[in-house]
Scaffold this motif. Structure first.
Motif, PDB file in Angstrom:
ATOM      1  N   VAL A   1     -76.377  62.313  50.714  1.00 40.97           N
ATOM      2  CA  VAL A   1     -77.133  62.510  51.954  1.00 40.97           C
ATOM      3  C   VAL A   1     -76.356  61.924  53.137  1.00 40.97           C
ATOM      4  O   VAL A   1     -76.221  62.563  54.191  1.00 40.97           O
ATOM      5  CB  VAL A   1     -78.534  61.864  51.836  1.00 40.97           C
ATOM      6  CG1 VAL A   1     -79.251  61.867  53.178  1.00 40.97           C
ATOM      7  CG2 VAL A   1     -79.363  62.593  50.778  1.00 40.97           C
ATOM      8  N   ARG A   2     -75.793  60.733  52.932  1.00 42.12           N
ATOM      9  CA  ARG A   2     -75.010  60.079  53.991  1.00 42.12           C
ATOM     10  C   ARG A   2     -73.798  60.937  54.357  1.00 42.12           C
ATOM     11  O   ARG A   2     -73.502  61.165  55.526  1.00 42.12           O
ATOM     12  CB  ARG A   2     -74.548  58.704  53.479  1.00 42.12           C
ATOM     13  CG  ARG A   2     -73.879  57.834  54.537  1.00 42.12           C
ATOM     14  CD  ARG A   2     -73.442  56.486  53.945  1.00 42.12           C
ATOM     15  NE  ARG A   2     -74.472  55.888  53.096  1.00 42.12           N
ATOM     16  CZ  ARG A   2     -74.276  55.431  51.868  1.00 42.12           C
ATOM     17  NH1 ARG A   2     -73.077  55.496  51.314  1.00 42.12           N
ATOM     18  NH2 ARG A   2     -75.268  54.910  51.169  1.00 42.12           N
ATOM     19  N   ARG A   3     -73.111  61.437  53.342  1.00 40.30           N
ATOM     20  CA  ARG A   3     -71.885  62.199  53.577  1.00 40.30           C
ATOM     21  C   ARG A   3     -72.188  63.536  54.263  1.00 40.30           C
ATOM     22  O   ARG A   3     -71.406  64.025  55.071  1.00 40.30           O
ATOM     23  CB  ARG A   3     -71.162  62.407  52.241  1.00 40.30           C
ATOM     24  CG  ARG A   3     -69.654  62.456  52.288  1.00 40.30           C
ATOM     25  CD  ARG A   3     -68.990  61.353  53.066  1.00 40.30           C
ATOM     26  NE  ARG A   3     -69.238  60.015  52.553  1.00 40.30           N
ATOM     27  CZ  ARG A   3     -68.844  58.891  53.164  1.00 40.30           C
ATOM     28  NH1 ARG A   3     -68.187  58.944  54.302  1.00 40.30           N
ATOM     29  NH2 ARG A   3     -69.120  57.716  52.636  1.00 40.30           N
ATOM     30  N   ILE A   4     -73.336  64.146  53.939  1.00 40.13           N
ATOM     31  CA  ILE A   4     -73.760  65.392  54.607  1.00 40.13           C
ATOM     32  C   ILE A   4     -73.936  65.131  56.100  1.00 40.13           C
ATOM     33  O   ILE A   4     -73.502  65.916  56.941  1.00 40.13           O
ATOM     34  CB  ILE A   4     -75.101  65.897  54.004  1.00 40.13           C
ATOM     35  CG1 ILE A   4     -74.891  66.433  52.588  1.00 40.13           C
ATOM     36  CG2 ILE A   4     -75.726  66.962  54.892  1.00 40.13           C
ATOM     37  CD1 ILE A   4     -76.190  66.766  51.866  1.00 40.13           C
TER      38      ILE A   4
ATOM     39  N   VAL B   1     -66.155  65.608  49.813  1.00 37.01           N
ATOM     40  CA  VAL B   1     -65.751  64.476  48.975  1.00 37.01           C
ATOM     41  C   VAL B   1     -66.614  63.270  49.337  1.00 37.01           C
ATOM     42  O   VAL B   1     -66.634  62.832  50.482  1.00 37.01           O
ATOM     43  CB  VAL B   1     -64.252  64.157  49.179  1.00 37.01           C
ATOM     44  CG1 VAL B   1     -63.860  62.900  48.417  1.00 37.01           C
ATOM     45  CG2 VAL B   1     -63.394  65.333  48.730  1.00 37.01           C
ATOM     46  N   VAL B   2     -67.333  62.757  48.350  1.00 40.28           N
ATOM     47  CA  VAL B   2     -68.208  61.603  48.595  1.00 40.28           C
ATOM     48  C   VAL B   2     -67.547  60.326  48.068  1.00 40.28           C
ATOM     49  O   VAL B   2     -66.629  60.373  47.245  1.00 40.28           O
ATOM     50  CB  VAL B   2     -69.612  61.799  47.955  1.00 40.28           C
ATOM     51  CG1 VAL B   2     -70.271  63.065  48.470  1.00 40.28           C
ATOM     52  CG2 VAL B   2     -69.531  61.813  46.442  1.00 40.28           C
ATOM     53  N   ASP B   3     -68.012  59.200  48.556  1.00 41.14           N
ATOM     54  CA  ASP B   3     -67.390  57.916  48.217  1.00 41.14           C
ATOM     55  C   ASP B   3     -67.894  57.389  46.874  1.00 41.14           C
ATOM     56  O   ASP B   3     -69.020  56.922  46.764  1.00 41.14           O
ATOM     57  CB  ASP B   3     -67.688  56.900  49.318  1.00 41.14           C
ATOM     58  CG  ASP B   3     -66.896  55.616  49.120  1.00 41.14           C
ATOM     59  OD1 ASP B   3     -66.077  55.559  48.174  1.00 41.14           O
ATOM     60  OD2 ASP B   3     -67.082  54.683  49.921  1.00 41.14           O
TER      61      ASP B   3
ATOM     62  N   LEU C   1     -65.217  66.361  54.524  1.00 36.46           N
ATOM     63  CA  LEU C   1     -65.202  67.793  54.264  1.00 36.46           C
ATOM     64  C   LEU C   1     -63.790  68.368  54.286  1.00 36.46           C
ATOM     65  O   LEU C   1     -62.966  67.976  55.110  1.00 36.46           O
ATOM     66  CB  LEU C   1     -66.066  68.489  55.324  1.00 36.46           C
ATOM     67  CG  LEU C   1     -66.577  69.893  55.007  1.00 36.46           C
ATOM     68  CD1 LEU C   1     -67.469  69.884  53.770  1.00 36.46           C
ATOM     69  CD2 LEU C   1     -67.343  70.458  56.202  1.00 36.46           C
ATOM     70  N   TYR C   2     -63.523  69.293  53.365  1.00 35.21           N
ATOM     71  CA  TYR C   2     -62.262  70.029  53.319  1.00 35.21           C
ATOM     72  C   TYR C   2     -62.582  71.515  53.221  1.00 35.21           C
ATOM     73  O   TYR C   2     -63.669  71.891  52.758  1.00 35.21           O
ATOM     74  CB  TYR C   2     -61.439  69.629  52.088  1.00 35.21           C
ATOM     75  CG  TYR C   2     -60.946  68.197  52.093  1.00 35.21           C
ATOM     76  CD1 TYR C   2     -59.690  67.874  52.600  1.00 35.21           C
ATOM     77  CD2 TYR C   2     -61.737  67.179  51.577  1.00 35.21           C
ATOM     78  CE1 TYR C   2     -59.234  66.567  52.602  1.00 35.21           C
ATOM     79  CE2 TYR C   2     -61.287  65.854  51.578  1.00 35.21           C
ATOM     80  CZ  TYR C   2     -60.039  65.559  52.085  1.00 35.21           C
ATOM     81  OH  TYR C   2     -59.580  64.269  52.079  1.00 35.21           O
TER      82      TYR C   2
ATOM     83  N   VAL D   1     -69.408  69.664  45.906  1.00 34.62           N
ATOM     84  CA  VAL D   1     -69.377  68.218  46.115  1.00 34.62           C
ATOM     85  C   VAL D   1     -68.566  67.596  44.981  1.00 34.62           C
ATOM     86  O   VAL D   1     -68.702  67.992  43.821  1.00 34.62           O
ATOM     87  CB  VAL D   1     -70.817  67.640  46.120  1.00 34.62           C
ATOM     88  CG1 VAL D   1     -70.795  66.138  46.384  1.00 34.62           C
ATOM     89  CG2 VAL D   1     -71.658  68.348  47.174  1.00 34.62           C
ATOM     90  N   THR D   2     -67.708  66.644  45.318  1.00 27.88           N
ATOM     91  CA  THR D   2     -66.972  65.953  44.255  1.00 27.88           C
ATOM     92  C   THR D   2     -66.710  64.493  44.630  1.00 27.88           C
ATOM     93  O   THR D   2     -67.030  64.055  45.733  1.00 27.88           O
ATOM     94  CB  THR D   2     -65.651  66.685  43.907  1.00 27.88           C
ATOM     95  OG1 THR D   2     -65.130  66.152  42.684  1.00 27.88           O
ATOM     96  CG2 THR D   2     -64.599  66.512  44.992  1.00 27.88           C
TER      97      THR D   2
END
Lengths: 116, 348
Positions: free
Chosen positions: B111-114, B88-90, B50-51, B64-65
């Motif tokens: 979902v994982r990144r959230i 930012v997701v992987d 997160l930023y 989300v990017t």
């Protein structure tokens, strides 16, 4: 067609089951090629030859009314797949065998390219 | 935190979040330029998570990017003067659309990144603005089911985000349609060119060496004569297939990309033949000319066909269909061309 970008005629695998369609319009939102249109509360295929088989509509259809054999239209990826290599110069992927109508995400056997 | 675009930090119930600047600096533009030329493109990433941008609070929207730096830069630049969280997701350093097609920009990854970012503790709303081009990999209803967050697909082009936000998260039909204008085609040329030239670097010495063999005269004179012709033909084919075809794409006859490459290929071949018309005297010269008349269009149509991967509207079914016709013809023309060229050295 000169001056316009339309790919080959009558090739795409897009199928829409009007019975299952609830007309929610999610597919209209995600389609980047304006392939679909809504009429009387149901979605129909409006410009089939514009479909690039990205699979966004099928993936986002909550009632599985759309089916398309999704993949990336990239010659280098097709060649790499045929040669058994898994890297390519573009952002293409090796085609996935299953339909995009599944929920399965990123199956382990999907080989990626080294780029983009 | 030690990334050049991080300008501070924001305290949240889920911990400290880096605050970023929306301004692109010279270093960012230089990085994009290099990536366009294929330099460091595979490792052009930003850290995951997160930023914060602008004056953020628990009500601020979440964007989300992908962790491809160019995707991240496009987003933050378009959000200048606005407030929001960027998740930012992987995607393994791959851009949004390609990563979605690959399946790395996916429902599971979001979902994982959230969860990792503890987004539910940072914001009070349950809404995510996800780029429309991520939709091939993301199922909005599944994200909702698994995380409680509702996916709202943003416009295709990040520059339309301002309109989208002001209109209450609504995009016009034009904003949802991917076009492929000349500017977008031109920026894709360098990578195609670099890839083709890498292969050419291996072929060029072979052309000089084989060109120098056969017939009377000094090796070096012949290498220069026949080798240079070969190198010119090779480079001309690359320019025709990897530069001219992308630029003239909508105006070239045909729908299949290999077919679109035929006109530039034939013109390139004709240029070589005209430049060499003095050699049409003996068998060796004739064989050499015919060889390049076959090789140049074969290579040009092949490179044009490869531009399907960079294009924004080709389907896999269509690409396979055109390849079933084009590839055998290209292989036949190229094999015949190579044999004739070798024959021209033997007949010399």
């Amino acid at each position: 067609m000169i001056g316009q970008l339309t790919y080959l005629k009558d090739v795409v695998t897009l199928r829409l089951d009007a019975e299952k369609c609830t007309g929610c319009g999610m597919c209209l939102q995600v389609c980047p090629q304006a392939v679909l249109a809504r009429e009387n509360g149901k979605v129909r295929i409006d410009s089939r030859d514009s479909c690039m088989e990205c699979g966004a509509c099928a993936r986002n259809c909550p009632t599985e009314a759309i089916e398309v054999s999704a993949g990336v239209g990239c010659a280098a990826a097709v060649i790499n797949a045929a040669l058994g290599r898994n890297s390519s110069s573009c952002c293409c992927i090796i085609e996935q065998p299953e339909s995009a109508n599944r929920d399965s995400q990123a199956p382990a056997d999907r080989r990626g390219s080294s780029c983009c | 935190m030690d990334q050049p675009f991080v300008v501070g930090r924001v305290r949240t119930p889920a911990g400290v979040v880096p605050r970023i600047s929306p301004l692109l600096l010279a270093g960012d533009r230089w990085g994009s330029f290099k990536a366009r030329w294929g330099v460091g493109r595979m490792h052009y990433t930003v850290d995951l998570g997160l930023y914060a941008l602008g004056e953020v609070g628990p009500e601020s929207p979440v964007f989300v990017t992908a962790n491809y730096k160019m995707s991240f830069d496009c987003l933050r630049e378009s959000l200048a003067g606005r407030n929001g969280w960027i998740l930012v997701v992987d995607t393994q350093g791959i851009n949004v659309w390609c990563a979605a097609g690959k399946g790395t920009f996916s429902t599971d990854e979001i979902v994982r990144r959230i969860e990792i970012a503890r987004l539910a503790d940072v914001v009070t709303h349950r809404k995510l603005i996800v780029p429309q081009l991520a939709a091939p990999g993301v199922a909005a209803h599944e994200v909702k089911r698994l995380s409680g967050f509702r996916v709202v697909y943003g416009p295709i082009r990040s520059k339309d985000l301002g309109y989208f936000l002001d209109a209450g998260l609504k995009a016009t039909p034009e904003m949802r349609q991917k076009t492929f204008p000349i500017g977008e085609r031109v920026v894709l040329i360098p990578v195609e060119l670099v890839e083709a030239l890498k292969t050419a670097l291996i072929i060029i010495p072979v052309l000089f060496v084989v060109g120098g063999l056969g017939g009377p005269g000094s090796f070096w004179d012949k290498a220069l004569d026949h080798g240079l012709l070969g190198v010119s033909a090779l480079l001309l084919s690359i320019v025709a297939g990897a530069v001219v075809t992308p630029i003239l794409l909508p105006w070239l006859p045909g729908r299949a990309f290999a077919l679109k490459g035929l006109l530039p290929g034939v013109i390139a071949a004709a240029l070589i033949a005209v430049a060499r018309n003095g050699a049409w005297v003996d068998l060796s010269g004739k064989l050499e000319t015919v060889a390049w008349l076959l090789l140049v269009p074969a290579l040009t149509t092949y490179l044009s066909m490869n531009f399907t991967g960079a294009s924004t509207y080709t389907s896999l079914s269509g690409v396979k269909k055109e390849m079933r016709v084009a590839v055998p013809l290209q292989v036949i023309a190229a094999s015949a061309g190579i044999l004739l060229w070798l024959g021209s050295r033997l007949a010399a």
